[in-house]
Scaffold this motif. Structure first.
Motif, PDB file in Angstrom:
ATOM      1  N   GLU A 240       0.823  -1.204   0.000  1.00  0.00           N
ATOM      2  CA  GLU A 240       0.000   0.000   0.000  1.00  0.00           C
ATOM      3  C   GLU A 240       0.860   1.260   0.000  1.00  0.00           C
ATOM      4  N   MET A 241       2.006   1.185   0.678  1.00  0.00           N
ATOM      5  CA  MET A 241       2.926   2.307   0.710  1.00  0.00           C
ATOM      6  C   MET A 241       3.472   2.597  -0.694  1.00  0.00           C
ATOM      7  N   LEU A 242       3.864   1.549  -1.407  1.00  0.00           N
ATOM      8  CA  LEU A 242       4.364   1.719  -2.776  1.00  0.00           C
ATOM      9  C   LEU A 242       3.261   2.194  -3.702  1.00  0.00           C
ATOM     10  N   ALA A 243       2.039   1.697  -3.485  1.00  0.00           N
ATOM     11  CA  ALA A 243       0.909   2.120  -4.314  1.00  0.00           C
ATOM     12  C   ALA A 243       0.614   3.605  -4.099  1.00  0.00           C
ATOM     13  N   ALA A 244       0.688   4.060  -2.855  1.00  0.00           N
ATOM     14  CA  ALA A 244       0.448   5.479  -2.554  1.00  0.00           C
ATOM     15  C   ALA A 244       1.501   6.354  -3.227  1.00  0.00           C
ATOM     16  N   LEU A 262       9.356  -1.178  -9.392  1.00  0.00           N
ATOM     17  CA  LEU A 262       8.445  -1.020  -8.265  1.00  0.00           C
ATOM     18  C   LEU A 262       7.145  -1.782  -8.496  1.00  0.00           C
ATOM     19  N   VAL A 263       6.645  -1.762  -9.732  1.00  0.00           N
ATOM     20  CA  VAL A 263       5.425  -2.513 -10.039  1.00  0.00           C
ATOM     21  C   VAL A 263       5.649  -4.013  -9.849  1.00  0.00           C
ATOM     22  N   GLU A 264       6.810  -4.484 -10.294  1.00  0.00           N
ATOM     23  CA  GLU A 264       7.122  -5.909 -10.142  1.00  0.00           C
ATOM     24  C   GLU A 264       7.176  -6.301  -8.660  1.00  0.00           C
ATOM     25  N   GLN A 265       7.831  -5.478  -7.849  1.00  0.00           N
ATOM     26  CA  GLN A 265       7.947  -5.792  -6.427  1.00  0.00           C
ATOM     27  C   GLN A 265       6.611  -5.660  -5.716  1.00  0.00           C
ATOM     28  N   ARG A 266       5.754  -4.754  -6.164  1.00  0.00           N
ATOM     29  CA  ARG A 266       4.411  -4.658  -5.588  1.00  0.00           C
ATOM     30  C   ARG A 266       3.638  -5.953  -5.846  1.00  0.00           C
TER      31      ARG A 266
END
Length: 393
Positions: A240-244, A262-266
């Motif tokens: 959620e932190m990365l999505a924000a 970042l998308v891959e790690q999410r």
């Protein structure tokens, strides 16, 4: 019915310093031709900067493949990119015909006899060389987007388009800066259209990256004594932190290739979050590359994009701290105002150094908060130490 006025200036508006420089040229015919080129460059830089390709970027691993619908959507963007660059190249060729064109037209000019004429010849050479490079890069773009590895991968297509657009804008900025400095020693940020906006966006991104990395590191430190049943919930909070962060305005200027990671790690975090239990080592394996990537991008911004910006901010802060010291010596109420201004200015350096970032967070004052002379002297002393310790290499 009265027309609604837009707050956004005309796309070909020149920076005030550049307009002043043109007005001061004694060679008026050259100034007129240069203004046409500068306005065309300002228009192209603005249009390239406002082509929004972010909405076309994948938001999940499943969206990575390119298909016909993507190409239909992206065709206008590619077309506009090429047209914007070619429009500037055309204006340069019309205003400053290359030597071979002048020879074909039968034009003849005597060798430069005055300093102004020599500068005009220098400017003409630079402009034609820059126009030639831009035209070649347009051809390179056409070839690149036809490559199989680009055609079949949405991420690759977005990355290539973003990279070429940034390169076009940089070359156009060089065209304006190099020709303007032929007549007067002026800073890049005062004459290159859109430069200050671009640098400001880079500073905002560095700041956001620093905060994201600090928050992620803080959560990682809690993993040491965490039982397996609590790891999935922790993974969800990190996802959620990365999505924000991905929805923050500052993240829009991040390079597509960096967003991809970042998308891959999410995606990996989401997988962990759906499990009943997970080992802390699995979560570390996902987040440690993220922390490393955030640090790398921040360092890249500092060392490549924000070098001149940081030095200028550092210099302004130093001058204001000197003023604050004089106010304190005279027991002037202006000391607090100047310290506040210096702290506000220094926020543009946030993300450059963890130690300096910590100082800024602690030194931030609420709007109604005041400090007495003793507190101001302490803030001033620490501020000077932290400012002097900033790494400039």
């Amino acid at each position: 019915m009265p027309q609604v006025k837009s707050s956004r200036p005309a796309q070909d508006t020149l920076p005030p310093r550049l307009s002043t420089l043109l007005e001061g040229l004694t060679y008026r015919e050259l100034a007129t031709r240069l203004e046409k080129v500068y306005r065309a460059a300002a228009l192209a830089i603005d249009r390239l900067g406002h082509i929004n390709i972010v909405k076309y970027e994948p938001t999940s691993l499943e969206e990575g493949g390119a298909d016909l619908s993507l190409w239909e959507t992206m065709a206008p963007v590619l077309r506009d990119t090429v047209m914007d660059v070619n429009a500037l190249v055309s204006v340069v060729k019309q205003a400053f015909p290359p030597p071979e064109q002048k020879a074909r037209d039968g034009a003849w000019a005597p060798p430069p006899a005055s300093f102004d004429e020599r500068l005009a010849q220098e400017v003409e050479t630079v402009l034609n060389a820059c126009a030639g490079r831009l035209a070649q890069r347009v051809a390179d773009l056409g070839q690149r987007v036809r490559q199989p590895e680009v055609v079949s991968d949405r991420w690759a297509l977005m990355s290539e388009l973003q990279s070429f657009r940034a390169d076009f804008r940089a070359q156009m900025g060089d065209l304006v800066y190099l020709t303007a400095t032929a007549f007067e020693d002026v800073p890049r940020e005062q004459v290159v259209p859109g430069y200050e906006v671009q640098v400001g966006a880079a500073a905002a991104l560095r700041s956001a990256l620093a905060d994201l990395r600090r928050s992620a590191q803080s959560r990682m430190e809690k993993l040491a004594a965490m039982p397996p049943k609590d790891v999935p919930a922790h993974a969800r909070r990190m996802e959620e932190m990365l999505a924000a962060f991905a929805h923050m305005p500052a993240s829009l200027t991040m390079k597509t290739r960096d967003k991809r990671m970042l998308v891959e790690q999410r995606g990996h975090l989401d997988t962990l979050a759906t499990r009943p239990e997970a080992d802390t080592g699995e979560l570390r394996a996902v987040m440690e590359p993220v922390l490393a990537e955030l640090a790398r991008v921040g360092t890249e911004l500092t060392q490549r994009t924000l070098v001149a910006h940081d030095r200028a901010v550092w210099s302004v802060c130093g001058a204001r701290l000197e003023q604050a010291a004089m106010h304190l010596f005279l027991h002037s109420p202006g000391a607090e105002r100047v310290v506040r201004d210096a702290l506000k200015t220094a926020e543009a350096l946030y993300g450059r150094s963890p130690t300096f970032d910590t100082f800024l967070r602690k030194a931030r004052m609420a709007p109604g908060q005041t400090q007495d002379d003793a507190q101001l002297r302490e803030t001033l002393e620490v501020f000077r130490e932290r400012l002097a310790a900033l790494p400039f290499t």
